[in-house]
Design an enzyme around this catalytic site. Structure first.
Site, mmCIF file in Angstrom:
data_model
loop_
_atom_site.group_PDB
_atom_site.id
_atom_site.type_symbol
_atom_site.label_atom_id
_atom_site.label_comp_id
_atom_site.label_asym_id
_atom_site.label_seq_id
_atom_site.Cartn_x
_atom_site.Cartn_y
_atom_site.Cartn_z
ATOM 1 N N SER A 208 5.889 0.743 0.264
ATOM 2 C CA SER A 208 5.521 0.387 -1.097
ATOM 3 C C SER A 208 5.829 1.576 -1.995
ATOM 4 O O SER A 208 6.167 2.651 -1.520
ATOM 5 C CB SER A 208 4.043 0.043 -1.181
ATOM 6 O OG SER A 208 3.299 1.239 -1.300
ATOM 7 N N LYS A 209 5.689 1.344 -3.291
ATOM 8 C CA LYS A 209 6.099 2.411 -4.210
ATOM 9 C C LYS A 209 5.230 3.650 -4.086
ATOM 10 O O LYS A 209 5.615 4.732 -4.523
ATOM 11 C CB LYS A 209 6.102 1.897 -5.657
ATOM 12 C CG LYS A 209 4.747 1.506 -6.163
ATOM 13 C CD LYS A 209 4.831 1.046 -7.610
ATOM 14 C CE LYS A 209 3.496 0.487 -8.047
ATOM 15 N NZ LYS A 209 3.516 -0.080 -9.365
#
Ligand code: GLU
Length: 437
Positions: A208-209
């Protein structure tokens, strides 16, 4: 020119995720491999989240990676506009086409698509035969009049003549909706290739970011080479099946095909990526190492306009193969450019734990200050002879010598280090070191 047309269709929402970069890369590679066309289409229907800034970040990232697009923003092309936010009339017309075929109806303010309900079977180039049946009609225009992703995605793929859809596996479950739509428009169905996800380094799930290494822009800031990242990203989900890893890019273009894409998810590995970067640094021509190092070293206050160019080049030449990355250069070479370098205490403790390092250092000082031919072969030879005469291990000379003149226990080859530093500095540093003990 081949008839292959592929597209990278990002929804720019603030950052360029490594997974998106890899999708862009695989599309680009397929286009270059087949001599086809690579389209950049911006899926910016979410007006709240799609900012000018995020688009810029995306374009910068693609350029940094060397992924030039043939059609799209800044380039134009025959199938524009390339921003979904500018394609409203096209979507309205497409809606009318479906209406004329009696495939839409209105309910609760939204516009719905009537599915066929037939099994939707695709021959996915990565996943193999995939069959899925849609069971419910779905909305294609929301009650506020805005079109839904599935609809605009398919309309654009049709209107832009896209022949191959290469995208993340998270879209596999959308594909049955998409093929329902393609068929409703009587349009040819593109070839699909759903590429495996990139898993986070540790634990479970997709990167994920927030995970380290997830944002492409960080790589640039951290001084990675785009060619190294590009090579590494290729191998996140694809391989030439011959165990090779560092592969010249022209060769990757030649070799890249769907057969080489793995079904299994790929796990991000920062260590491996750093290793790739170091390998690319080693392969860099010396002149480029010099030009890239100059700003870094002057920023760190180690060199200035009066620094001897030949000396600098020499330092970089002997350090290049041992250096991990350009940002770590200043700490790796600082003692070549200043006399008040630090001494690593840990290394010192280790060296002083056994033998009589100061005795060895005095002997080697005596040798070096009288050495008439101060070049590396002769340095190596003379110290070897000294060790033999005194019946001491050669390492017991080199370790303390290196430490006295550089403050560390690692670095370039010791003979090259001494030669580059030169007789005067070497002798002076050893003397100062001995005085301070
Ligand atoms: N805008 C979609 C995404 O960013 C594109 C999906 C596709 O490639 O079809 O995931």
């Amino acid at each position: 020119m081949s008839t292959v047309r592929v597209r990278f269709a990002p929804s720019p929402t603030g950052f360029f995720h490594i997974g998106s970069a890899r999708t862009a890369l695989f599309n680009w590679l397929y286009a270059r491999h087949t001599g086809g066309t690579f389209v950049l289409r911006v899926e910016d229907t979410d007006k709240e989240r799609n900012t000018e800034e995020s688009l810029q970040c995306l374009k910068d990232g693609m350029k940094w990676l060397g992924l030039d697009w043939d059609e799209g923003p800044e380039k134009g092309g025959d199938f524009g506009p390339y921003f979904q936010s500018e394609r409203d009339p096209i979507y309205q017309e497409a809606l009318e086409t479906l209406r004329a075929k009696d495939r839409v109806y209105e309910k609760e303010g939204a516009t719905w698509f009537k599915i066929s309900g037939d099994p939707q079977v695709i021959e996915d180039q990565v996943r193999g035969t995939v069959s899925r049946t849609e069971e419910k009609d779905f909305v294609i225009f929301r009650s506020d009049g805005s079109p839904v992703f599935h609809f605009v995605n398919v309309v654009d793929d049709i209107k832009m003549g896209i022949t191959h859809v290469i995208r993340g596996e998270d879209h596999l479950s959308n594909t049955s909706k998409h093929t329902e739509l393609f068929k409703a428009f009587d349009a040819p169905i593109p070839v699909f290739a759903h590429i495996p996800l990139i898993l986070k380094q540790e634990g479970q799930g997709k990167m994920s970011k927030r995970d380290k290494g997830a944002l492409l822009e960080d790589y640039e800031k951290e001084g990675f080479f785009p060619a190294a990242i590009r090579n590494y990203l290729c191998l996140l989900g694809w391989s030439p099946k011959d165990d090779r890893e560092i592969i010249p890019f022209d060769e990757i273009i030649q070799l890249f095909d769907f057969k080489g894409i793995n079904k299994d998810n790929a796990r991000f590995d920062e260590k491996k990526m750093t290793f790739f970067n170091t390998e690319y640094l080693r392969m860099l021509p010396l002149d480029e190492v010099v030009s890239k190092s100059k700003p870094i070293l002057s920023e760190a206050g180690l060199i200035n306009d009066s620094t001897d160019e030949a000396y600098l080049k020499n330092v970089l030449e002997i350090c290049q193969e041992k250096l991990r990355s350009l940002p770590t250069l200043p700490e790796f070479v600082d003692y070549f450019f200043k006399e008040d370098f630090a001494f690593n205490e840990k290394a010192k403790t280790k060296i002083f734990k056994k033998g009589e390092p100061l005795e060895r250092l005095k002997e080697v000082l005596n040798l070096l200050k009288n050495l008439s031919l101060f070049e590396k072969e002769n340095i190596q030879k003379s110290i070897t002879e000294l060790a033999e005469t005194n019946e001491q291990g050669i390492g017991s000379y080199f370790q303390i010598l290196r430490f006295a003149i550089s403050g560390t226990s690692g670095g370039p080859h010791i003979d090259a280090l001494i030669e580059t530093l030169g007789q005067e500095k070497t002798v002076k540093r050893i003397k100062t070191f001995l005085e301070n003990q």
